[in-house]
Scaffold this motif. Structure first.
Motif, PDB file in Angstrom:
ATOM      1  N   SER A   1       0.820  -1.313   0.051  1.00  6.35           N
ATOM      2  CA  SER A   1       0.094   0.067   0.060  1.00  6.35           C
ATOM      3  C   SER A   1       0.917   1.549   0.122  1.00  6.35           C
ATOM      4  CB  SER A   1      -0.985   0.035   1.218  1.00  6.35           C
ATOM      5  OG  SER A   1      -1.724   0.897   1.162  1.00  6.35           O
ATOM      6  N   ALA A   2       1.930   1.343   0.963  1.00 10.07           N
ATOM      7  CA  ALA A   2       3.083   2.354   0.826  1.00 10.07           C
ATOM      8  C   ALA A   2       3.389   2.461  -0.552  1.00 10.07           C
ATOM      9  CB  ALA A   2       3.888   2.249   1.859  1.00 10.07           C
ATOM     10  N   MET A   3       3.979   1.498  -1.206  1.00  9.45           N
ATOM     11  CA  MET A   3       4.635   1.562  -2.450  1.00  9.45           C
ATOM     12  C   MET A   3       3.476   2.214  -3.323  1.00  9.45           C
ATOM     13  SD  MET A   3       7.075   1.252  -4.308  1.00  9.45           S
ATOM     14  CE  MET A   3       8.267   0.182  -3.843  1.00  9.45           C
ATOM     15  N   LEU A   4       2.268   1.900  -3.468  1.00 12.72           N
ATOM     16  CA  LEU A   4       1.290   2.129  -4.356  1.00 12.72           C
ATOM     17  C   LEU A   4       1.106   3.747  -4.260  1.00 12.72           C
ATOM     18  CD1 LEU A   4      -0.595   1.636  -6.530  1.00 12.72           C
ATOM     19  CD2 LEU A   4      -2.185   0.930  -5.036  1.00 12.72           C
ATOM     20  N   ILE A   5       1.138   4.293  -2.873  1.00 11.14           N
ATOM     21  CA  ILE A   5       1.016   5.561  -2.765  1.00 11.14           C
ATOM     22  C   ILE A   5       2.274   6.202  -3.082  1.00 11.14           C
ATOM     23  CG2 ILE A   5       0.959   7.267  -0.756  1.00 11.14           C
ATOM     24  CD1 ILE A   5      -0.531   5.160   0.746  1.00 11.14           C
ATOM     25  N   HIS A   6       3.339   5.766  -2.930  1.00  9.29           N
ATOM     26  CA  HIS A   6       4.601   6.363  -3.745  1.00  9.29           C
ATOM     27  C   HIS A   6       4.537   6.608  -5.184  1.00  9.29           C
ATOM     28  CE1 HIS A   6       7.087   6.875  -0.115  1.00  9.29           C
ATOM     29  NE2 HIS A   6       6.770   5.471   0.364  1.00  9.29           N
ATOM     30  N   ILE A   7       4.070   5.240  -5.751  1.00 14.25           N
ATOM     31  CA  ILE A   7       4.004   5.450  -7.289  1.00 14.25           C
ATOM     32  C   ILE A   7       2.736   6.409  -7.573  1.00 14.25           C
ATOM     33  CG2 ILE A   7       3.032   3.949  -9.348  1.00 14.25           C
ATOM     34  CD1 ILE A   7       4.068   1.376  -7.446  1.00 14.25           C
ATOM     35  N   ARG A   8       1.665   6.589  -7.059  1.00 12.08           N
ATOM     36  CA  ARG A   8       0.611   7.394  -7.607  1.00 12.08           C
ATOM     37  C   ARG A   8       0.963   8.792  -7.273  1.00 12.08           C
ATOM     38  NH1 ARG A   8      -4.521   5.103  -8.531  1.00 12.08           N
ATOM     39  NH2 ARG A   8      -5.525   6.879  -7.389  1.00 12.08           N
ATOM     40  N   THR A   9       1.524   9.254  -6.124  1.00  7.48           N
ATOM     41  CA  THR A   9       1.840  10.375  -5.929  1.00  7.48           C
ATOM     42  C   THR A   9       3.009  10.998  -6.490  1.00  7.48           C
ATOM     43  OG1 THR A   9       2.878   9.890  -3.719  1.00  7.48           O
ATOM     44  CG2 THR A   9       0.700  10.495  -3.632  1.00  7.48           C
TER      45      THR A   9
ATOM     46  N   LYS B   1      -1.852  -4.209  -7.105  1.00 12.98           N
ATOM     47  CA  LYS B   1      -1.265  -5.227  -6.179  1.00 12.98           C
ATOM     48  C   LYS B   1       0.214  -5.927  -7.009  1.00 12.98           C
ATOM     49  CE  LYS B   1      -1.609  -9.128  -3.221  1.00 12.98           C
ATOM     50  NZ  LYS B   1      -1.227  -8.482  -1.928  1.00 12.98           N
ATOM     51  N   ARG B   2      -0.252  -6.076  -8.286  1.00 15.22           N
ATOM     52  CA  ARG B   2       1.107  -6.824  -9.016  1.00 15.22           C
ATOM     53  C   ARG B   2       2.088  -5.685  -9.164  1.00 15.22           C
ATOM     54  NH1 ARG B   2      -1.661  -8.580 -13.613  1.00 15.22           N
ATOM     55  NH2 ARG B   2      -2.049 -10.701 -12.534  1.00 15.22           N
ATOM     56  N   LEU B   3       1.708  -4.722  -9.587  1.00 14.34           N
ATOM     57  CA  LEU B   3       2.853  -3.212  -9.647  1.00 14.34           C
ATOM     58  C   LEU B   3       3.533  -3.026  -8.380  1.00 14.34           C
ATOM     59  CD1 LEU B   3       3.663  -0.949 -11.249  1.00 14.34           C
ATOM     60  CD2 LEU B   3       1.852   0.484 -10.640  1.00 14.34           C
ATOM     61  N   ALA B   4       2.818  -2.729  -7.408  1.00  7.93           N
ATOM     62  CA  ALA B   4       3.546  -2.775  -6.065  1.00  7.93           C
ATOM     63  C   ALA B   4       4.256  -3.796  -5.749  1.00  7.93           C
ATOM     64  CB  ALA B   4       2.547  -2.618  -5.056  1.00  7.93           C
ATOM     65  N   ARG B   5       4.012  -5.030  -5.935  1.00  4.28           N
ATOM     66  CA  ARG B   5       4.929  -6.216  -5.702  1.00  4.28           C
ATOM     67  C   ARG B   5       6.371  -6.206  -6.704  1.00  4.28           C
ATOM     68  NH1 ARG B   5       4.272 -12.674  -4.753  1.00  4.28           N
ATOM     69  NH2 ARG B   5       6.586 -13.071  -4.837  1.00  4.28           N
ATOM     70  N   TRP B   6       5.775  -6.083  -7.862  1.00  6.09           N
ATOM     71  CA  TRP B   6       6.987  -5.790  -8.953  1.00  6.09           C
ATOM     72  C   TRP B   6       8.070  -4.608  -8.444  1.00  6.09           C
ATOM     73  CZ3 TRP B   6       8.827  -2.354 -12.570  1.00  6.09           C
ATOM     74  CH2 TRP B   6       9.594  -2.674 -13.630  1.00  6.09           C
ATOM     75  N   LEU B   7       7.486  -3.709  -8.182  1.00  4.00           N
ATOM     76  CA  LEU B   7       8.429  -2.493  -7.871  1.00  4.00           C
ATOM     77  C   LEU B   7       9.427  -2.853  -6.484  1.00  4.00           C
ATOM     78  CD1 LEU B   7       9.546   0.116  -9.368  1.00  4.00           C
ATOM     79  CD2 LEU B   7       7.938   1.260  -8.143  1.00  4.00           C
ATOM     80  N   ILE B   8       8.575  -3.324  -5.536  1.00  7.32           N
ATOM     81  CA  ILE B   8       9.333  -3.585  -4.410  1.00  7.32           C
ATOM     82  C   ILE B   8      10.405  -4.791  -4.557  1.00  7.32           C
ATOM     83  CG2 ILE B   8       8.976  -4.921  -2.217  1.00  7.32           C
ATOM     84  CD1 ILE B   8       6.153  -3.824  -1.897  1.00  7.32           C
ATOM     85  N   GLU B   9       9.862  -5.578  -5.411  1.00 10.75           N
ATOM     86  CA  GLU B   9      11.095  -6.668  -5.918  1.00 10.75           C
ATOM     87  C   GLU B   9      12.183  -6.282  -6.872  1.00 10.75           C
ATOM     88  OE1 GLU B   9       8.524 -10.288  -7.071  1.00 10.75           O
ATOM     89  OE2 GLU B   9       8.884 -10.839  -5.136  1.00 10.75           O
ATOM     90  N   SER B  10      12.098  -5.045  -7.335  1.00  9.12           N
ATOM     91  CA  SER B  10      12.916  -4.445  -8.364  1.00  9.12           C
ATOM     92  C   SER B  10      14.341  -4.293  -7.413  1.00  9.12           C
ATOM     93  CB  SER B  10      12.178  -3.402  -9.170  1.00  9.12           C
ATOM     94  OG  SER B  10      12.461  -2.379  -8.251  1.00  9.12           O
TER      95      SER B  10
END
Length: 169
Positions: free
Chosen positions: A54-62, A130-139
């Motif tokens: 969720s935190a990653m998605l917030i980072h991505i979207r903002t 969800k897939r995007l957040a995981r993908w970026l965390i794993e990057s």
């Protein structure tokens, strides 16, 4: 470590950047892309996410994400350019996910049944988000998520099971 939502950085007059001073100042005085409480649609995006996702998605979207463009605009001394190491364009979440040549080998993990997803789909639909957040965390591009990666996904690699754990549709 950078906070999740808003960073206040003292202005250093000795740094000469090409961006107008008032635009940089505005970046420090208000969160990017946040205009009030989240809508029900945005809350639905976060409903099935772990806290780090969720935190990653917030980072991505903002756009407040620990990538070169944001860090450069925040005047982080070690960042002398907003450009990605691949040389393609400025390092933003959208660039990393959609265009960065350094991520070409992993990009297929974001897409359903071989069809490339648009940026709006990846950031605006719950399963894709969800897939995007995981993908970026794993990057491993954003170091502050390294512990979350280990705790959430263990030693497994996204190449072996990202689609299986998150789902395909």
């Amino acid at each position: 470590m950078l906070p999740f939502f808003h960073i206040q950085v003292p202005v250093d007059q000795s740094i000469n950047r090409t961006e107008p001073r008032d635009r940089r100042a505005a970046l420090h005085n208000s969160p990017v892309g946040v205009n009030g409480p989240p809508t029900p649609r945005v809350l639905q995006l976060h409903a099935a996410l772990q806290k780090a996702e969720s935190a990653m998605l917030i980072h991505i979207r903002t756009g407040c994400i620990r990538l070169k463009k944001f860090l450069y605009n925040c005047r982080v001394p070690e960042i002398d350019s907003p450009m990605c190491d691949c040389g393609g364009s400025e390092e933003t979440a959208e660039h990393v996910v959609m265009l960065c040549r350094k991520e070409t080998h992993r990009r297929h993990l974001l897409h359903e049944q071989g069809r490339q997803q648009s940026w709006n789909t990846l950031t605006g639909k719950p399963l894709q988000a969800k897939r995007l957040a995981r993908w970026l965390i794993e990057s491993d591009r954003i170091e502050q998520f390294s512990l979350a990666k280990k705790l959430l996904y263990g030693a497994e690699t996204e190449d072996n099971n990202c689609g299986e754990r998150v789902g395909n549709g």
